[in-house]
Design a protein around this motif. Structure first.
Motif, PDB file in Angstrom:
ATOM      1  N   LEU A  70       0.851  -1.174   0.000  1.00  0.00           N
ATOM      2  CA  LEU A  70       0.000   0.000   0.000  1.00  0.00           C
ATOM      3  C   LEU A  70       0.890   1.228   0.000  1.00  0.00           C
ATOM      4  O   LEU A  70       2.078   1.158   0.326  1.00  0.00           O
ATOM      5  CB  LEU A  70      -0.943   0.018   1.204  1.00  0.00           C
ATOM      6  N   ASN A  71       0.325   2.350  -0.395  1.00  0.00           N
ATOM      7  CA  ASN A  71       1.081   3.586  -0.502  1.00  0.00           C
ATOM      8  C   ASN A  71       0.583   4.597   0.519  1.00  0.00           C
ATOM      9  O   ASN A  71      -0.630   4.704   0.770  1.00  0.00           O
ATOM     10  CB  ASN A  71       0.938   4.164  -1.916  1.00  0.00           C
ATOM     11  N   VAL A  72       1.515   5.332   1.113  1.00  0.00           N
ATOM     12  CA  VAL A  72       1.176   6.366   2.081  1.00  0.00           C
ATOM     13  C   VAL A  72       1.772   7.689   1.617  1.00  0.00           C
ATOM     14  O   VAL A  72       2.834   7.731   0.994  1.00  0.00           O
ATOM     15  CB  VAL A  72       1.684   6.009   3.496  1.00  0.00           C
ATOM     16  N   ARG A  73       1.061   8.773   1.948  1.00  0.00           N
ATOM     17  CA  ARG A  73       1.487  10.113   1.552  1.00  0.00           C
ATOM     18  C   ARG A  73       1.519  11.005   2.789  1.00  0.00           C
ATOM     19  O   ARG A  73       0.581  10.994   3.595  1.00  0.00           O
ATOM     20  CB  ARG A  73       0.529  10.683   0.516  1.00  0.00           C
ATOM     21  N   SER A  74       2.586  11.761   2.961  1.00  0.00           N
ATOM     22  CA  SER A  74       2.685  12.664   4.100  1.00  0.00           C
ATOM     23  C   SER A  74       1.750  13.850   3.895  1.00  0.00           C
ATOM     24  O   SER A  74       1.574  14.340   2.782  1.00  0.00           O
ATOM     25  CB  SER A  74       4.127  13.147   4.282  1.00  0.00           C
ATOM     26  N   LYS A  75       1.150  14.322   5.016  1.00  0.00           N
ATOM     27  CA  LYS A  75       0.174  15.413   4.933  1.00  0.00           C
ATOM     28  C   LYS A  75      -0.025  15.981   6.331  1.00  0.00           C
ATOM     29  O   LYS A  75      -0.053  15.222   7.311  1.00  0.00           O
ATOM     30  CB  LYS A  75      -1.151  14.891   4.362  1.00  0.00           C
ATOM     31  N   ASP A  76      -0.153  17.315   6.435  1.00  0.00           N
ATOM     32  CA  ASP A  76      -0.302  17.920   7.761  1.00  0.00           C
ATOM     33  C   ASP A  76      -1.742  18.220   8.126  1.00  0.00           C
ATOM     34  O   ASP A  76      -2.035  18.601   9.259  1.00  0.00           O
ATOM     35  CB  ASP A  76       0.550  19.186   7.876  1.00  0.00           C
ATOM     36  N   PHE A  77      -2.680  18.095   7.184  1.00  0.00           N
ATOM     37  CA  PHE A  77      -4.110  18.297   7.428  1.00  0.00           C
ATOM     38  C   PHE A  77      -4.424  19.686   7.986  1.00  0.00           C
ATOM     39  O   PHE A  77      -5.464  19.897   8.613  1.00  0.00           O
ATOM     40  CB  PHE A  77      -4.665  17.216   8.369  1.00  0.00           C
TER      41      PHE A  77
END
Length: 353
Positions: free
Chosen positions: A177-184
């Motif tokens: 699976l792929n994950v993406r960094s994000k600060d929301f």
């Protein structure tokens, strides 16, 4: 399989600093007080939070739920008043730990936001206290180490079906699976990234390969953490406490090997990573005289899991979390659930619940 993920389990697991309260006392005359001052290595900007933990639950080695919480607001710190106090403390052994929220983005009511991040200040270690009945115990806490990494906040690219990403307990299936960094929009300072680097726990300048499988250990570390439902059992340690059960995930660092050049001092910032599921489950316990004990289980437990990321400073993020569960403005990507089913009932990684 990279085993470095196991070394991050102790400082990562647990819902940290959220929802804690002072336990009631049936013997007020035995209550004690712990008081002191916070010593700051940086400017007095931000609120300081302090916590009393059980001896085996305190950061940075462990992460548990604190027994008592205190705070020193920024307005007092700026005025030179760094005093703190815990009242109504029951006699016991504790460890004192805390941090300065320099960026103002800590939220103790949200599990993944109730921890220090980039720019915050933490102690080198927690301080052990032996609190006696009726005692006023003086103790100071030095916040001398600055945190450099932002929290490894992320979302999974695959959202599954009806908010569930499903994989099987097959020991042969290859799942990723792929994950993406994000600060929301919740983390201040530098945007989150996955800071990829080779692990070098002994500081000898050579990348670690703890289990000798020919694959170097890397940061950040990822794993699925089993969340047993009522009636589901996990192995117990010698004190009868449940083990933590994980399924390790291996980040694909192939795109970064040229930049890393085998040097643990080199760090590469990545916005996304592909994770491969290691098809086995491991039980982690703490045994007297042995420390952390890792036991490979015969099968991956069927049920619900959380997806965890841990960086090289102990900062962590997991999904699902409180951001996805809150009633006001929930973050849909943070509500994604992870489920393991029997191989006969579903194809791995299809996203079908």
């Amino acid at each position: 399989m990279s085993s470095i993920v196991l070394r991050a389990l102790a400082p990562a697991l647990g819902f940290v600093l959220a929802g804690c309260s002072v336990p009631p006392s049936s013997e007020p005359r035995r209550e004690a007080r712990v008081e002191g001052r916070v010593a700051l290595a940086g400017p007095p900007v931000g609120n300081a939070f302090l916590f009393l933990f059980a001896p085996d639950e305190a950061p940075p080695e462990q992460r548990g739920e604190p027994r008592y919480v205190a705070a020193v607001p920024e307005i007092r710190l700026a005025a030179g008043d760094a005093r703190f106090g815990f009242s109504g403390v029951g006699p016991d052994v504790y460890r004192l730990w805390g941090f300065l929220d320099a960026n103002g983005d800590v939220d103790l009511t949200v599990d993944v936001l109730a921890q220090p991040g980039a720019g915050d200040w933490v102690p080198e270690d927690s301080v052990e206290l032996n609190v006696q009945p009726g005692q006023t115990l003086p103790v100071d806490l030095s916040l001398s180490r600055r945190v450099h990494r932002p929290l490894p906040a992320f979302q999974a690219v695959e959202q599954g079906t009806e908010g569930v990403f499903t994989l099987t307990d097959s020991s042969t299936a290859i799942v990723s699976l792929n994950v993406r960094s994000k600060d929301f929009g919740l983390l201040r300072g530098d945007p989150p990234r996955f800071f990829v680097r080779l692990a070098d726990a002994d500081g000898d300048g050579t990348a670690d390969d703890v289990n000798g499988d020919g694959v170097v250990d890397v940061w950040p570390q990822f794993f699925l953490r089993f969340v047993p439902k009522p009636g589901q059992t996990v192995p117990l340690d010698r004190q009868g406490r449940p083990a933590q059960v994980i399924v390790p995930l291996l980040p694909d660092v192939t795109p970064f090997l040229g930049s890393l050049q085998g040097d643990p001092s080199v760090t590469v910032a990545a916005g996304s990573l592909q994770l491969f599921v290691i098809p086995l489950a491991q039980a982690i316990t703490q045994e007297p005289g042995k420390g952390r004990v890792v036991t490979t289980l015969g099968a991956i437990p069927v049920g619900e899991y959380e997806l965890w990321a841990v960086n090289d400073e102990g900062g962590f993020w997991f999904v699902p979390n409180d951001l996805g569960r809150r009633t006001a403005e929930p973050v849909a990507t943070q509500a994604l659930r992870f489920r393991v089913v029997h191989a006969e009932g579903s194809d791995a990684g299809t996203g079908s619940p």
